[in-house]
Design a protein around this motif. Structure first.
Motif, PDB file in Angstrom:
ATOM      1  N   GLU A 453       0.875  -1.188   0.131  1.00  0.00           N
ATOM      2  CA  GLU A 453      -0.141  -0.097   0.136  1.00  0.00           C
ATOM      3  C   GLU A 453       0.986   1.164   0.133  1.00  0.00           C
ATOM      4  N   THR A 454       0.514   2.318  -0.577  1.00  0.00           N
ATOM      5  CA  THR A 454       0.961   3.778  -0.536  1.00  0.00           C
ATOM      6  C   THR A 454       1.294   4.143   0.888  1.00  0.00           C
ATOM      7  N   VAL A 455       2.268   4.435   1.324  1.00  0.00           N
ATOM      8  CA  VAL A 455       2.586   4.970   2.388  1.00  0.00           C
ATOM      9  C   VAL A 455       1.965   6.403   2.669  1.00  0.00           C
ATOM     10  N   ASP A 456       0.991   6.588   3.685  1.00  0.00           N
ATOM     11  CA  ASP A 456       0.489   7.857   3.873  1.00  0.00           C
ATOM     12  C   ASP A 456       0.323   8.132   5.127  1.00  0.00           C
ATOM     13  N   LYS A 457       1.075   7.718   6.064  1.00  0.00           N
ATOM     14  CA  LYS A 457       0.838   8.160   7.488  1.00  0.00           C
ATOM     15  C   LYS A 457       2.147   7.150   8.329  1.00  0.00           C
ATOM     16  N   ALA A 490      10.397   5.714   3.007  1.00  0.00           N
ATOM     17  CA  ALA A 490       9.132   6.157   1.944  1.00  0.00           C
ATOM     18  C   ALA A 490       8.191   7.339   2.299  1.00  0.00           C
ATOM     19  N   LEU A 491       8.260   7.848   3.616  1.00  0.00           N
ATOM     20  CA  LEU A 491       7.287   8.961   4.062  1.00  0.00           C
ATOM     21  C   LEU A 491       8.066  10.054   3.423  1.00  0.00           C
ATOM     22  N   LEU A 492       9.398   9.924   3.501  1.00  0.00           N
ATOM     23  CA  LEU A 492      10.136  11.287   3.077  1.00  0.00           C
ATOM     24  C   LEU A 492      10.380  11.394   1.528  1.00  0.00           C
ATOM     25  N   PHE A 517       3.274  15.425   8.231  1.00  0.00           N
ATOM     26  CA  PHE A 517       4.394  15.009   9.100  1.00  0.00           C
ATOM     27  C   PHE A 517       5.770  15.709   8.221  1.00  0.00           C
ATOM     28  N   LEU A 518       5.613  15.805   6.792  1.00  0.00           N
ATOM     29  CA  LEU A 518       6.529  16.466   6.182  1.00  0.00           C
ATOM     30  C   LEU A 518       6.702  17.898   6.439  1.00  0.00           C
ATOM     31  N   PHE A 531      15.314  11.939  11.535  1.00  0.00           N
ATOM     32  CA  PHE A 531      13.963  10.720  11.233  1.00  0.00           C
ATOM     33  C   PHE A 531      14.489  10.107   9.884  1.00  0.00           C
ATOM     34  N   SER A 532      15.504  10.815   9.143  1.00  0.00           N
ATOM     35  CA  SER A 532      15.793  10.307   8.028  1.00  0.00           C
ATOM     36  C   SER A 532      16.471   8.868   8.028  1.00  0.00           C
ATOM     37  N   ASN A 533      15.847   7.913   7.043  1.00  0.00           N
ATOM     38  CA  ASN A 533      16.308   6.392   7.164  1.00  0.00           C
ATOM     39  C   ASN A 533      15.902   5.690   8.328  1.00  0.00           C
TER      40      ASN A 533
END
Length: 538
Positions: A453-457, A490-492, A517-518, A531-533
Motif C-alpha cells: 500500500e502507498t505510505v500515507d501516515k 518511504a514517507l520522506l 508530518f513532512l 528521522f531520515s532513513n
C-alpha cells in the motif's frame, strides 16, 4: 542601562526597555583557552538576531530560559570555525531559521558543513531560508534597519550597522583597520582607493561600537584604540580579543558575556513596536500560517493583552470559558488532577491554550496558572468565529484547533511523553504535533497498513499492542503505548509499504498524515535529520 534579555520569565514592566538590546554570548577568539568565542544576540522589538553564534550557544540559551522561538535569524559574518559552528547547531535546534549573509559566504558555509557531515549541499540548503545581505543597502529585520559592508580579513567577511529609532550599534566583524596600514596597501596595489575609502568611513558616531582587535594584518592593532577620544572609548567595546591582551590605563574594555551585561539602548515605546511584536508572534504559531492578510488584520485588531502575576489562576478546570490565549511572554503551568485526565505541563512563548472555549463545549478541561509573570494575547469566542467562521482561509485554523481539542481530550500529549524521542521535544514542538494527531481505533486482527500500500501516515501507539506481520521486521516484537512506527524512507521520498502492521489486541493509535508530518519536519530541520532513513523510532 543593564537588564536581562527577553526570556520566558520576562515581566511586562520591562517591555518598554526590550525594544533594542545587545547581549554577548562570548567575546574572545578561537585560540584563547580561557575565553569563549565571540557571538552576540541583538534584541529588536522583542525578537533576537544571533550573530556568529558560538558552539553550544543553543544549550546556553536553553539554560538561560530563552525560548528558541524568539530567535528566528542568524547572521554569519564569515566562515572561520570560531564564528560559524554555532550556526549549524542553531539550524538543527528547533524551528526553521533565516540565515543572513552574502551568497559567497553562504556557499562556503554550505560546502564546509556538507564535507563535515556527509549531507548533500542541496539538503543542507533545504534546512533554512536564505536572505542575502545587500552590501551598502538597507534591509529591515524585526523593524530595525541593517546596513552591511565588507570588512578586510583573510577570507570574505561582512560587518554591519543596525539602527532602530534614533539608536544604532556598529559591529566591525573581523577586520584590519589601520589608516596608515591601509594606505600602504593602496600604494602597493593590494586594494583600490575606493576600497580604502569604504574601509576608512567614520565608524565612531554610533551609540555602541563593537570592534574587534587582534594581530595585524588580518585584525585591528590595539594602538588604534589607544589614541581614540575619551567619549568614543566610552561607547567602545572590544571583541574577539582575550582579556589579557587589552592594555590597562586607556579606558579600554571588552564586551562582557552574560545576561547581566546586556546593554539596553533606550528607544521610545510605540504602538508600532507592539504591532511588530504581535505580528512576529502570529508568524511563529503554526495554526495561523495560512491566514489571509484580511484575517491577520482582523485578528491583530481584536487581540487584547492580559498580564498575570506569578501563581495567578488564569483559567480553572470545570469552569465556563469564552477566550482563546496566545502566550506572548512568560511560562504557564497547565494541569489537571482528575483521575481520568491527570497531567502536568508547562507552556511558554508561542504556545496557546483555551481551544475548547472557542471550538469545543466551552468548558475548561485543565487549570492554567501563571508560573512566572505572564503576558497573554486573548481572543474572545465571538471575535474568533467572526474572523475564522466565514472565510475559506479560516477553515484550516478551525480544523487544526479541533484536532488539538480532540487530541488533548484523548490524552495525545501523555502518549507523546511515553516516547523517548518525542518526549525530548520542546513544548512548542509538542504542541505542533498535538495538532496533527488523529485518533484511530482497531479491533484485534485488523491491519493498520499492508505491504504494497502507498505510505500515507505514521502512527504512535496509544493503547493496545501492535506488531509487524509476514515480513522480516516481525522479529522486532511488540509495540506498546508511546512507540512511534513509520517507514521513514518511504514517507520522506514517497513509496509503498514494505511491511504489514497488525493490531494484535483492541488498540488505539494516533496517526499523523504524511503531508502533515513532512510539513512538521520542514518547520523543524533537526528532526528532519534525525528521522531520515529510520524504520521505527521508539
Amino acid at each position: 542601562m543593564i537588564r536581562r534579555p527577553p526570556r520566558s520569565t520576562q515581566s511586562r514592566s520591562s517591555a518598554a526597555s526590550d525594544v533594542y538590546k545587545r547581549q554577548v554570548l562570548g567575546c574572545s577568539h578561537g585560540f584563547d583557552p580561557k575565553g569563549s568565542t565571540s557571538g552576540y544576540i541583538f534584541w529588536l522589538n522583542g525578537r533576537g538576531v544571533m550573530v556568529d553564534p558560538p558552539p553550544f550557544s543553543t544549550v546556553l540559551l536553553k539554560n538561560l530560559g530563552i525560548a528558541s522561538t524568539l530567535i528566528e535569524s542568524v547572521i554569519i559574518s564569515h566562515c572561520h570555525a570560531d564564528h560559524d559552528a554555532g550556526t549549524f547547531q542553531k539550524i538543527l535546534d528547533s524551528q526553521q531559521i533565516q540565515i543572513i549573509t552574502t551568497r559567497t559566504i553562504l556557499g562556503s558555509f554550505v560546502r564546509k558543513y556538507s564535507a563535515l557531515t556527509g549531507m548533500a549541499e542541496p539538503y543542507i540548503r533545504s534546512l533554512f531560508t536564505f536572505r542575502p545581505a545587500k552590501i551598502g543597502e538597507d534591509i529591515i529585520v524585526h523593524g530595525a534597519k541593517f546596513r552591511f559592508f565588507y570588512s578586510l580579513h583573510s577570507i570574505p567577511c561582512i560587518g554591519f550597522s543596525v539602527s532602530l529609532g534614533d539608536q544604532s550599534i556598529y559591529f566591525s566583524a573581523d577586520t584590519f583597520y589601520d589608516p596608515e596600514g591601509l594606505q600602504k596597501l593602496v600604494e602597493a596595489g593590494v586594494i583600490t582607493n575606493r576600497r580604502f575609502k569604504s574601509l576608512s568611513e567614520n565608524k565612531w558616531n554610533h551609540q555602541v561600537i563593537l570592534h574587534e582587535a587582534g594581530v595585524p594584518p588580518i585584525h585591528t592593532p590595539m594602538k588604534i584604540f589607544m589614541t581614540l577620544p575619551r567619549e568614543v572609548i566610552e561607547r567602545l567595546y572590544l571583541v574577539h580579543v582575550a582579556e589579557k591582551d587589552i592594555p590597562v590605563g586607556f579606558g579600554l574594555k571588552s564586551a562582557k558575556p552574560g545576561v547581566e551585561n546586556t546593554i539596553v539602548l533606550a528607544v521610545k515605546h510605540s504602538d508600532e513596536y507592539t504591532l511588530i511584536q504581535n505580528i512576529d508572534l502570529l508568524c511563529s504559531v503554526p495554526i495561523f500560517e495560512d491566514l489571509s492578510v484580511r484575517c491577520a488584520r482582523d485578528l491583530l485588531q481584536v487581540m487584547k493583552e492580559e498580564c498575570y502575576a506569578p501563581k495567578h489562576v488564569i483559567v480553572e478546570e470545570g469552569t465556563y470559558g469564552d477566550k482563546f490565549y496566545l502566550i506572548k511572554s512568560g511560562i504557564v503551568k497547565v494541569f489537571s488532577h482528575k483521575a481520568n485526565n491527570e497531567f502536568e505541563r508547562y507552556m511558554s512563548v508561542g504556545d496557546y491554550f483555551g481551544e475548547s472555549a472557542v471550538v469545543g463545549d466551552f468548558m475548561r478541561h485543565a487549570t492554567c496558572v501563571a508560573a512566572t509573570e505572564v503576558l497573554l494575547l486573548s481572543i474572545e469566542r465571538e471575535d474568533f468565529w467572526m474572523i475564522f467562521g466565514n472565510v475559506s482561509s479560516g477553515a484550516s485554523v478551525l480544523k487544526r484547533l479541533m484536532n488539538l481539542k480532540d487530541s488533548r481530550k484523548s490524552s495525545g500529549f501523555k502518549v507523546l511523553l511515553k516516547n523517548s524521542l518525542l518526549s525530548g521535544l520542546s513544548g512548542f514542538q509538542k504542541t505542533q504535533l498535538e495538532v496533527l494527531l488523529k485518533e484511530e481505533s482497531y479491533v484485534r486482527g485488523s491491519l493498520v497498513w499492508q505491504k504494497g500500500e502507498t505510505v500515507d501516515k505514521l502512527v504512535i501507539v496509544g493503547s493496545g499492542v501492535l506488531r509487524f506481520k509476514d515480513c522480516k521486521e516481525s522479529e522486532m516484537g511488540e509495540f506498546n503505548m508511546g512507540d512511534l512506527i513509520g517507514e521513514m524512507d518511504a514517507l520522506l521520498k514517497g513509496g509503498v509499504h514494505r511491511t504489514t502492521l497488525e493490531s494484535t489486541t483492541p488498540s488505539v493509535v494516533f496517526a499523523i498524515k504524511k503531508t502533515d508530518f513532512l510539513h512538521f519536519l520542514k518547520r523543524n530541520p533537526g528532526l528532519n535529520v534525525i528521522f531520515s532513513n529510520l524504520l521505527v523510532a521508539e
